[in-house]
Design a protein around this motif. Structure first.
Motif: not given
Length: 143
Positions: A6, A4, A94-95, A100-105, A97-98
Motif C-alpha cells: 500500500k 499487498a 490511478p486513484q 487502474l485496479r480494474a485494468n490490473i484485474m 477505484p475502478d
C-alpha cells in the motif's frame, strides 16, 4: 499470504505529478502525444537501468549483493513512478477505484487463463479434478 503493498496514497501521487510538471516546465501535461511519448521513453529508460543492475548481479560483477538489491529496488520505484504517470497521461486515473485496479484485474485474469491453458498454472480446483481423474483411472485399470 503476503500483504499487498500500500504505497501510492494521495500525498505520493500529488508529489509525483508535481515533480513531473516541474521537471518538464509544465509543457508535458495532460493526455497529449508529447507527454505520452516522453513518459513512455522515460519508462523504457528506467526499465533499462533496472535490467543493467540485474545483469551485473547475474554476471557476478556486483561486489555487494545488498547494495545491488537496494539499487534494483530504487530502479523498480522509478519504473513504477513513470508507469503511473504514463497511465495518468493516457486519461487513466490511478486513484479511481475502478480504473487502474480494474485494468490490473483484467490483465491478471488474462495471464491466469494463459497459464492455465498452457498447463503451467493450476488452481486447487484443477488439482482436485486431476486427482479424481487419476483415482478413477487407477480404479478402472485395476478392475
Amino acid at each position: 499470504m503476503e500483504q499487498a503493498p500500500k504505497v501510492i496514497d494521495d500525498e505520493i501521487w500529488q508529489r509525483m505529478r508535481m515533480l513531473h510538471e516541474k521537471s518538464t516546465d509544465g509543457a508535458l501535461q495532460g493526455p497529449n502525444y508529447y507527454n505520452v511519448r516522453y513518459l513512455a521513453l522515460a519508462l523504457c529508460g528506467e526499465a533499462g537501468e533496472l535490467a543493467n543492475v540485474i545483469k551485473k548481479a547475474w554476471r557476478g560483477l556486483a561486489a555487494d549483493k545488498d547494495a545491488t538489491w537496494g539499487e534494483a529496488r530504487d530502479e523498480v520505484s522509478d519504473v513504477i513512478v513513470y508507469a503511473l504517470l504514463l497511465y495518468s497521461a493516457l486519461d487513466g486515473d490511478p486513484q479511481h477505484p475502478d480504473g487502474l485496479r480494474a485494468n490490473i484485474m483484467r490483465k491478471l485474469d488474462k495471464f491466469e487463463k494463459k497459464m492455465r491453458d498452457s498447463g503451467l498454472y493450476d488452481t486447487d480446483e484443477d488439482a482436485a479434478e486431476r486427482a479424481e481423474y487419476a483415482r478413477l483411472k487407477a480404479k478402472f485399470q485395476a478392475a
